[in-house]
Design an enzyme around this catalytic site. Structure first.
Site, PDB file in Angstrom:
ATOM      1  N   ASP A 104      43.725  36.322  41.732  1.00 38.60           N
ATOM      2  CA  ASP A 104      42.798  35.188  41.822  1.00 38.60           C
ATOM      3  C   ASP A 104      43.587  33.899  42.071  1.00 38.60           C
ATOM      4  OD1 ASP A 104      43.599  33.915  39.305  1.00 38.60           O
ATOM      5  OD2 ASP A 104      42.504  35.488  38.250  1.00 38.60           O
ATOM      6  N   HIS A 119      51.352  40.592  42.734  1.00 37.68           N
ATOM      7  CA  HIS A 119      50.446  41.595  43.315  1.00 37.68           C
ATOM      8  C   HIS A 119      49.599  41.023  44.438  1.00 37.68           C
ATOM      9  CE1 HIS A 119      50.855  44.145  39.394  1.00 37.68           C
ATOM     10  NE2 HIS A 119      51.906  44.240  40.190  1.00 37.68           N
TER      11      HIS A 119
HETATM   12  C1  BJW Z   1      43.268  39.332  26.828  1.00 36.04           C
HETATM   13  C2  BJW Z   1      42.004  38.763  26.930  1.00 36.04           C
HETATM   14  C3  BJW Z   1      41.859  37.400  26.564  1.00 36.04           C
HETATM   15  C4  BJW Z   1      41.877  40.819  27.583  1.00 36.04           C
HETATM   16  N1  BJW Z   1      42.914  36.710  26.124  1.00 36.04           N
HETATM   17  N2  BJW Z   1      44.293  38.643  26.382  1.00 36.04           N
HETATM   18  C5  BJW Z   1      55.178  56.323  36.660  1.00 36.04           C
HETATM   19  C6  BJW Z   1      55.981  55.541  35.825  1.00 36.04           C
HETATM   20  C7  BJW Z   1      56.295  54.229  36.157  1.00 36.04           C
HETATM   21  C8  BJW Z   1      55.822  53.650  37.332  1.00 36.04           C
HETATM   22  C9  BJW Z   1      55.038  54.420  38.160  1.00 36.04           C
HETATM   23  C10 BJW Z   1      54.721  55.735  37.833  1.00 36.04           C
HETATM   24  N3  BJW Z   1      53.916  56.227  38.822  1.00 36.04           N
HETATM   25  C11 BJW Z   1      53.722  55.244  39.752  1.00 36.04           C
HETATM   26  C12 BJW Z   1      54.404  54.134  39.366  1.00 36.04           C
HETATM   27  C13 BJW Z   1      54.458  52.826  40.058  1.00 36.04           C
HETATM   28  C14 BJW Z   1      53.164  52.050  39.865  1.00 36.04           C
HETATM   29  C15 BJW Z   1      52.880  51.909  38.368  1.00 36.04           C
HETATM   30  O1  BJW Z   1      53.416  51.059  37.696  1.00 36.04           O
HETATM   31  N4  BJW Z   1      52.002  52.749  37.842  1.00 36.04           N
HETATM   32  C16 BJW Z   1      51.731  52.771  36.403  1.00 36.04           C
HETATM   33  C17 BJW Z   1      50.278  52.397  36.133  1.00 36.04           C
HETATM   34  C18 BJW Z   1      52.079  54.143  35.895  1.00 36.04           C
HETATM   35  N5  BJW Z   1      53.384  50.752  40.465  1.00 36.04           N
HETATM   36  C19 BJW Z   1      53.164  50.540  41.763  1.00 36.04           C
HETATM   37  O2  BJW Z   1      52.696  51.403  42.506  1.00 36.04           O
HETATM   38  C20 BJW Z   1      53.570  49.182  42.300  1.00 36.04           C
HETATM   39  N6  BJW Z   1      54.381  49.331  43.433  1.00 36.04           N
HETATM   40  C21 BJW Z   1      55.589  49.933  43.371  1.00 36.04           C
HETATM   41  O3  BJW Z   1      56.052  50.357  42.341  1.00 36.04           O
HETATM   42  O4  BJW Z   1      56.222  50.010  44.600  1.00 36.04           O
HETATM   43  C22 BJW Z   1      57.349  50.862  44.706  1.00 36.04           C
HETATM   44  C23 BJW Z   1      56.818  52.232  44.983  1.00 36.04           C
HETATM   45  C24 BJW Z   1      56.332  52.489  46.252  1.00 36.04           C
HETATM   46  C25 BJW Z   1      55.869  53.777  46.548  1.00 36.04           C
HETATM   47  C26 BJW Z   1      55.828  54.763  45.553  1.00 36.04           C
HETATM   48  C27 BJW Z   1      56.265  54.466  44.271  1.00 36.04           C
HETATM   49  C28 BJW Z   1      56.772  53.190  43.997  1.00 36.04           C
HETATM   50  C29 BJW Z   1      52.350  48.406  42.743  1.00 36.04           C
HETATM   51  C30 BJW Z   1      51.470  48.038  41.605  1.00 36.04           C
HETATM   52  C31 BJW Z   1      50.186  47.401  42.143  1.00 36.04           C
HETATM   53  C32 BJW Z   1      49.192  47.094  41.050  1.00 36.04           C
HETATM   54  N7  BJW Z   1      47.932  46.716  41.631  1.00 36.04           N
HETATM   55  C33 BJW Z   1      46.840  46.384  40.754  1.00 36.04           C
HETATM   56  C34 BJW Z   1      45.539  46.161  41.562  1.00 36.04           C
HETATM   57  C35 BJW Z   1      45.012  47.343  42.326  1.00 36.04           C
HETATM   58  C36 BJW Z   1      43.897  46.919  43.274  1.00 36.04           C
HETATM   59  C37 BJW Z   1      42.490  47.068  42.715  1.00 36.04           C
HETATM   60  O5  BJW Z   1      42.096  48.185  42.405  1.00 36.04           O
HETATM   61  O6  BJW Z   1      41.803  46.063  42.643  1.00 36.04           O
HETATM   62  O7  BJW Z   1      47.169  45.190  40.043  1.00 36.04           O
HETATM   63  S1  BJW Z   1      46.630  47.576  39.457  1.00 36.04           S
HETATM   64  C38 BJW Z   1      46.145  46.391  38.240  1.00 36.04           C
HETATM   65  O8  BJW Z   1      47.061  46.448  37.115  1.00 36.04           O
HETATM   66  C39 BJW Z   1      46.314  45.005  38.893  1.00 36.04           C
HETATM   67  C40 BJW Z   1      46.999  44.218  37.808  1.00 36.04           C
HETATM   68  O9  BJW Z   1      47.725  43.153  38.374  1.00 36.04           O
HETATM   69  C41 BJW Z   1      47.876  45.266  37.130  1.00 36.04           C
HETATM   70  C42 BJW Z   1      48.259  44.881  35.722  1.00 36.04           C
HETATM   71  O10 BJW Z   1      47.142  44.821  34.905  1.00 36.04           O
HETATM   72  P1  BJW Z   1      47.003  43.668  33.800  1.00 36.04           P
HETATM   73  O11 BJW Z   1      47.001  42.352  34.442  1.00 36.04           O
HETATM   74  O12 BJW Z   1      47.991  43.897  32.738  1.00 36.04           O
HETATM   75  O13 BJW Z   1      45.502  43.914  33.283  1.00 36.04           O
HETATM   76  P2  BJW Z   1      44.974  45.001  32.212  1.00 36.04           P
HETATM   77  O14 BJW Z   1      43.526  45.139  32.428  1.00 36.04           O
HETATM   78  O15 BJW Z   1      45.780  46.237  32.244  1.00 36.04           O
HETATM   79  O16 BJW Z   1      45.270  44.314  30.812  1.00 36.04           O
HETATM   80  C43 BJW Z   1      44.631  43.126  30.404  1.00 36.04           C
HETATM   81  C44 BJW Z   1      45.226  42.686  29.073  1.00 36.04           C
HETATM   82  O17 BJW Z   1      44.644  41.448  28.695  1.00 36.04           O
HETATM   83  C45 BJW Z   1      44.974  43.663  27.946  1.00 36.04           C
HETATM   84  O18 BJW Z   1      46.199  43.867  27.227  1.00 36.04           O
HETATM   85  C46 BJW Z   1      43.943  42.945  27.048  1.00 36.04           C
HETATM   86  O19 BJW Z   1      44.096  43.236  25.667  1.00 36.04           O
HETATM   87  C47 BJW Z   1      44.245  41.496  27.337  1.00 36.04           C
HETATM   88  N8  BJW Z   1      43.096  40.553  27.215  1.00 36.04           N
HETATM   89  N9  BJW Z   1      41.072  39.636  27.364  1.00 36.04           N
HETATM   90  C48 BJW Z   1      44.077  37.311  25.987  1.00 36.04           C
HETATM   91  N10 BJW Z   1      40.598  36.715  26.629  1.00 36.04           N
END
Ligand code: BJW
Ligand code: ZN
Length: 268
Positions: A104, A119
């Site tokens: 955003d 991201h």
């Molecule tokens: C509050 C609150 C309030 C609520 N006040 N707090 C195995 C092991 C390790 C890594 C991998 C694996 N298998 C695959 C991977 C790599 C993968 C990965 O990490 N996967 C894991 C999930 C296992 N990563 C990738 O693929 C990345 N690329 C990469 O590694 O490239 C190299 C590569 C290439 C080819 C092959 C392999 C590797 C890219 C990551 C892209 C993430 N994209 C997203 C959006 C997707 C699009 C969509 O569908 O819209 O990005 S996923 C999503 O998660 C989004 C976010 O940016 C990201 C993080 O989430 P975030 O921001 O932490 O949100 P939430 O919802 O998880 O948490 C919210 C928090 O707020 C909570 O804790 C609440 O408690 C809190 N909260 N209200 C304060 N008011």
């Protein structure tokens, strides 16, 4: 809280690392957990490009719902107290940069100038043919939303409509996609490099609203810690960072962040 705020006020190079939780009070749902986007839209399908391509072909109505939900949500969102106070603290010279996983524009609209978007950015389109990037402004988003609104007229008609409304490149007329990083895609290398540089050299690292499960972004707090930075976490609940943080505060970011970095400037 007073002790953490006092320690932060003595810091001169704070990096703020944010996730979906910082924008939750602005009306943008988080991904994981109760009420999260992925309760409604399966991340194995909607979190990667092949999955989205498959939905387009087989269930265009679901893709339509996903796009409409996203447009409605993002168009309505306004910066909350956390975004605003972070922007003011940056202007006052207390914060070096925001490193965000969010796509955003609420940090920018909250006044922060240096935002590293790991991201990507929903408000930027990238051409699938020539690779050029261009803005997706709010007016265009509104027009797309209006065109999609109320469209429920059969699979082929929806497929045709989706094809028609997909924004084209201003240079080569190629199809474009949002410049957002999906699973399996690389993060923008220069953005990640600068975020790592800021993290390595910060004296305090403030983590706000992230579950800390998505890599490589999830490694940044550990990098900050290993370089001796003060680590402070704000979240609604415990996270993988809670144990390694110097201070953790559990509650809404919009209330806690303004208490941690109050507007009054730090002592010289
Ligand atoms: C509050 C609150 C309030 C609520 N006040 N707090 C195995 C092991 C390790 C890594 C991998 C694996 N298998 C695959 C991977 C790599 C993968 C990965 O990490 N996967 C894991 C999930 C296992 N990563 C990738 O693929 C990345 N690329 C990469 O590694 O490239 C190299 C590569 C290439 C080819 C092959 C392999 C590797 C890219 C990551 C892209 C993430 N994209 C997203 C959006 C997707 C699009 C969509 O569908 O819209 O990005 S996923 C999503 O998660 C989004 C976010 O940016 C990201 C993080 O989430 P975030 O921001 O932490 O949100 P939430 O919802 O998880 O948490 C919210 C928090 O707020 C909570 O804790 C609440 O408690 C809190 N909260 N209200 C304060 N008011
Ligand atoms: Zn192009």
């Amino acid at each position: 809280m007073t002790e953490a705020a006092g320690r932060l006020s003595a810091c001169r190079r704070i990096v703020v690392f944010t996730g979906a939780g910082v924008s939750a009070e602005s009306g943008i749902p988080t991904f994981r957990g109760e009420g999260g986007i992925w309760e409604k839209y399966d991340p194995d399908v909607f979190g990667n490009i092949p999955g989205l391509g498959q939905v387009w072909l087989t269930q265009p109505q679901r893709l339509l719902d996903f796009i409409t939900d996203a447009l409605d949500t993002f168009l309505a969102a306004q910066p909350n107290a956390a975004h605003l106070v972070i922007g003011k603290a940056e202007a006052a010279g207390r914060i070096r940069a925001v490193v965000t996983q969010n796509v955003d524009d609420l940090h920018e609209r909250g006044g922060t100038r240096t935002v590293f978007k790991l991201h990507g950015d929903l408000y930027t389109l990238r051409c699938l043919r020539c690779g050029r990037s261009g803005p997706l402004d709010r007016g265009r988003m509104e027009r797309i939303r209006d065109q999609l609104d109320g469209m429920r007229s059969g699979r082929l008609a929806i497929l045709k409509k989706l094809w028609e409304i997909m924004p084209r490149c201003g240079e080569c007329e190629g199809l474009t996609r949002p410049d957002v990083v999906f699973f399996g895609e690389s993060l923008p290398a220069n953005v990640l490099r600068q975020a790592e540089e800021e993290t390595r050299s910060c004296d305090a690292f403030l983590i706000v609203g992230t579950s800390g499960v998505v890599y490589p972004a999830a490694l940044l707090p550990k990098l900050a810690r290993s370089r001796g930075a003060l680590v402070v976490e704000v979240n609604r609940e415990a996270s993988p960072y809670t144990e390694m943080s110097d201070f953790s505060f559990f509650g809404p970011a919009g209330s806690i962040v303004p208490e941690l970095i109050p507007e009054s400037p730090r002592p010289a």
